[in-house]
Write a protein that holds these residues in place. Structure first.
Motif, PDB file in Angstrom:
ATOM      1  N   GLY A 129      27.702  -3.445  23.223  1.00  0.00           N
ATOM      2  CA  GLY A 129      27.424  -4.515  24.174  1.00  0.00           C
ATOM      3  C   GLY A 129      27.767  -4.145  25.612  1.00  0.00           C
ATOM      4  N   ASP A 130      28.657  -3.177  25.787  1.00  0.00           N
ATOM      5  CA  ASP A 130      28.962  -2.696  27.149  1.00  0.00           C
ATOM      6  C   ASP A 130      27.756  -1.941  27.693  1.00  0.00           C
ATOM      7  OD1 ASP A 130      31.516  -3.708  27.071  1.00  0.00           O
ATOM      8  OD2 ASP A 130      32.463  -1.801  26.510  1.00  0.00           O
ATOM      9  N   SER A 175      34.217  11.285  33.812  1.00  0.00           N
ATOM     10  CA  SER A 175      34.583  12.347  34.763  1.00  0.00           C
ATOM     11  C   SER A 175      33.433  13.326  34.965  1.00  0.00           C
ATOM     12  CB  SER A 175      35.851  13.063  34.313  1.00  0.00           C
ATOM     13  OG  SER A 175      35.582  13.887  33.220  1.00  0.00           O
ATOM     14  N   ALA A 176      32.564  13.469  33.974  1.00  0.00           N
ATOM     15  CA  ALA A 176      31.410  14.365  34.123  1.00  0.00           C
ATOM     16  C   ALA A 176      30.333  13.996  33.118  1.00  0.00           C
ATOM     17  CB  ALA A 176      31.835  15.820  33.903  1.00  0.00           C
ATOM     18  N   PRO A 208      37.891   4.312  19.254  1.00  0.00           N
ATOM     19  CA  PRO A 208      38.771   4.125  20.402  1.00  0.00           C
ATOM     20  C   PRO A 208      39.505   5.425  20.713  1.00  0.00           C
ATOM     21  CG  PRO A 208      39.073   2.364  18.802  1.00  0.00           C
ATOM     22  CD  PRO A 208      38.143   3.352  18.177  1.00  0.00           C
ATOM     23  N   GLY A 209      39.612   5.756  21.975  1.00  0.00           N
ATOM     24  CA  GLY A 209      40.323   6.980  22.346  1.00  0.00           C
ATOM     25  C   GLY A 209      39.447   8.218  22.325  1.00  0.00           C
ATOM     26  N   ALA A 210      38.160   8.065  21.998  1.00  0.00           N
ATOM     27  CA  ALA A 210      37.267   9.228  21.974  1.00  0.00           C
ATOM     28  C   ALA A 210      37.188   9.839  23.375  1.00  0.00           C
ATOM     29  CB  ALA A 210      35.877   8.832  21.491  1.00  0.00           C
ATOM     30  N   SER A 211      37.168  11.167  23.429  1.00  0.00           N
ATOM     31  CA  SER A 211      37.146  11.826  24.733  1.00  0.00           C
ATOM     32  C   SER A 211      35.726  12.070  25.227  1.00  0.00           C
ATOM     33  CB  SER A 211      37.874  13.171  24.641  1.00  0.00           C
ATOM     34  OG  SER A 211      37.154  14.025  23.773  1.00  0.00           O
ATOM     35  N   VAL A 212      34.765  11.963  24.334  1.00  0.00           N
ATOM     36  CA  VAL A 212      33.366  12.179  24.718  1.00  0.00           C
ATOM     37  C   VAL A 212      32.471  11.172  23.997  1.00  0.00           C
ATOM     38  CG1 VAL A 212      33.549  14.651  25.211  1.00  0.00           C
ATOM     39  CG2 VAL A 212      33.125  13.913  22.878  1.00  0.00           C
ATOM     40  N   LEU A 213      31.404  10.780  24.692  1.00  0.00           N
ATOM     41  CA  LEU A 213      30.387   9.926  24.079  1.00  0.00           C
ATOM     42  C   LEU A 213      29.040  10.615  24.262  1.00  0.00           C
ATOM     43  CD1 LEU A 213      31.368   6.331  25.338  1.00  0.00           C
ATOM     44  CD2 LEU A 213      32.040   7.442  23.232  1.00  0.00           C
ATOM     45  N   LYS A 266      35.158  12.314  29.161  1.00  0.00           N
ATOM     46  CA  LYS A 266      36.355  11.582  29.620  1.00  0.00           C
ATOM     47  C   LYS A 266      36.016  10.196  30.172  1.00  0.00           C
ATOM     48  CE  LYS A 266      39.575  15.336  30.275  1.00  0.00           C
ATOM     49  NZ  LYS A 266      39.234  16.559  30.977  1.00  0.00           N
ATOM     50  N   PRO A 267      35.825   9.245  29.289  1.00  0.00           N
ATOM     51  CA  PRO A 267      35.536   7.865  29.727  1.00  0.00           C
ATOM     52  C   PRO A 267      36.721   7.255  30.487  1.00  0.00           C
ATOM     53  CG  PRO A 267      35.800   7.986  27.331  1.00  0.00           C
ATOM     54  CD  PRO A 267      35.895   9.391  27.842  1.00  0.00           C
ATOM     55  N   ALA A 268      36.388   6.420  31.461  1.00  0.00           N
ATOM     56  CA  ALA A 268      37.424   5.749  32.239  1.00  0.00           C
ATOM     57  C   ALA A 268      38.171   4.734  31.372  1.00  0.00           C
ATOM     58  CB  ALA A 268      36.792   5.049  33.442  1.00  0.00           C
ATOM     59  N   ARG A 269      37.501   4.258  30.318  1.00  0.00           N
ATOM     60  CA  ARG A 269      38.132   3.301  29.391  1.00  0.00           C
ATOM     61  C   ARG A 269      37.357   3.376  28.078  1.00  0.00           C
ATOM     62  NH1 ARG A 269      34.891  -1.257  28.932  1.00  0.00           N
ATOM     63  NH2 ARG A 269      33.267  -1.481  30.520  1.00  0.00           N
TER      64      ARG A 269
END
Lengths: 197, 141
Positions: B117-118, B66-67, B36-41, B109-112
């Protein structure tokens, strides 16, 4: 008869020696563990973390940063899987994530990050010069890479797992790519080793 | 003749009729769940090109981030170096594996927070149009 007994004793001694010197599947151990000097970092609980925090059990050190999208989460996941395969032995192994991105990785953030993978994993970070000095002792390097991450930066870093024995000495390295099965075999091997005085 | 393939199962591949990347097939698409809170995936997939010409993906984006960047990992002297690639090229009648340890789609930068499962939507832009890919989020390991 005497020859047979001598041979048996010789075999036993050889087997014990072989057990102690068993090579790692994906890495190597130093011929002699190397003592490391004290250092001053900050643990994920916000308290000082020094060499004394490494004493008493084997520690696997992984160097990275939480803005790392692939290598760091993958390695931490594999370590968790390997530790689970070791069952009770796994509890005797410490996993320490050393963040080389103190600017973005606050202790609190680091704690949440590593414990997402395993509740027993720990993380440390500290001033860049302290991290560089520790890297010189443990054999890891890191370089800021301004172009690697969108609006921010990436950090190129060593990908080996660093093995420290219960006397907080550098004992060896495991080299990527990591698989849970071979990691578990190698970590099992080091946990069975007797540590010389 | 334009072919639009819909693959089923774990992979749902929606297309934008008339504007798809001709010949491009995406399989094994997935995004690694991060804390949770990761800035990149990191996103992974296998791209196949059924056409006779190299297929170039010039950029990607996502309404959920965001990109989106194309990254390669290079190991040298024990150091892992991450580089940004300006495009991805899938050879004719060949494939390009975007796989862990080698390359990834860097989702910035994920929106959430996203969880197992998402599904994350990523759009791939090539010269013949756009392909929208739904990437399921999976536990890493």
């Amino acid at each position: 008869m005497i020859a047979a007994v001598a041979l048996t004793l010789g075999m036993l001694a050889w087997r014990e020696q072989a057990e102690r010197a068993r090579p790692l599947v994906s890495g190597s151990l130093l011929p002699q563990p190397r003592p490391i000097a004290d250092f001053a970092l900050t643990g994920d609980d916000g308290r000082p973390f020094t060499r004394a925090g490494l004493l008493g059990r084997w520690t696997v050190v992984f160097v990275g940063y939480t803005h790392c999208p692939d290598v760091c989460p993958t390695t931490l996941s594999r370590l968790k899987a390997a530790k689970a395969r070791l069952d009770a032995d796994g509890a005797r192994l410490a996993v320490l994530f050393v963040s080389v991105d103190p600017e973005r990785d606050t202790p609190d953030h680091l704690g949440r990050y590593v414990r997402y993978f395993d509740k027993d994993f720990r993380a440390v970070t500290g001033p860049v010069d302290a991290l560089t000095a520790l890297g010189r002792q443990l054999g890891f390097v890191f370089v800021t890479n301004p172009g690697a991450e969108g609006e921010g930066y990436g950090i190129d870093h060593s990908a080996e797992l660093i093995l420290l024995d219960p006397k907080a000495r550098l004992a060896g390295y495991l080299t990527p790519p990591f698989q849970a099965e071979t990691l578990a075999a190698d970590l099992g091997t080091i946990l069975r080793k007797r540590v010389a005085r | 003749m334009m072919t639009v393939r819909i693959l089923c199962g774990a992979l749902a591949l929606a297309s934008m009729p008339g504007h798809a990347c001709e010949g491009l097939e995406v399989s094994d698409a997935r995004v690694m769940e991060s804390p949770p809170g990761a800035s990149v995936l990191a996103g992974f997939a296998t791209l196949r090109n059924g056409g006779d010409a190299p297929l170039v993906i010039r950029r990607a984006d996502s309404p959920d981030f965001s990109a989106v960047e194309f990254h390669s990992l290079v190991r040298r002297d024990g150091l892992i170096r991450m580089t940004v690639d300006s495009s991805l090229t899938v050879p004719p009648h060949g494939s390009l594996a975007i796989k862990s340890g080698e390359r990834h789609l860097m989702l910035i930068k994920p929106a959430r927070d996203f969880h197992e499962g998402d599904r994350i939507t990523v759009r791939l832009f090539c010269s013949t149009g756009t392909l929208e890919v739904k990437m399921p989020v999976e536990k890493s390991g």
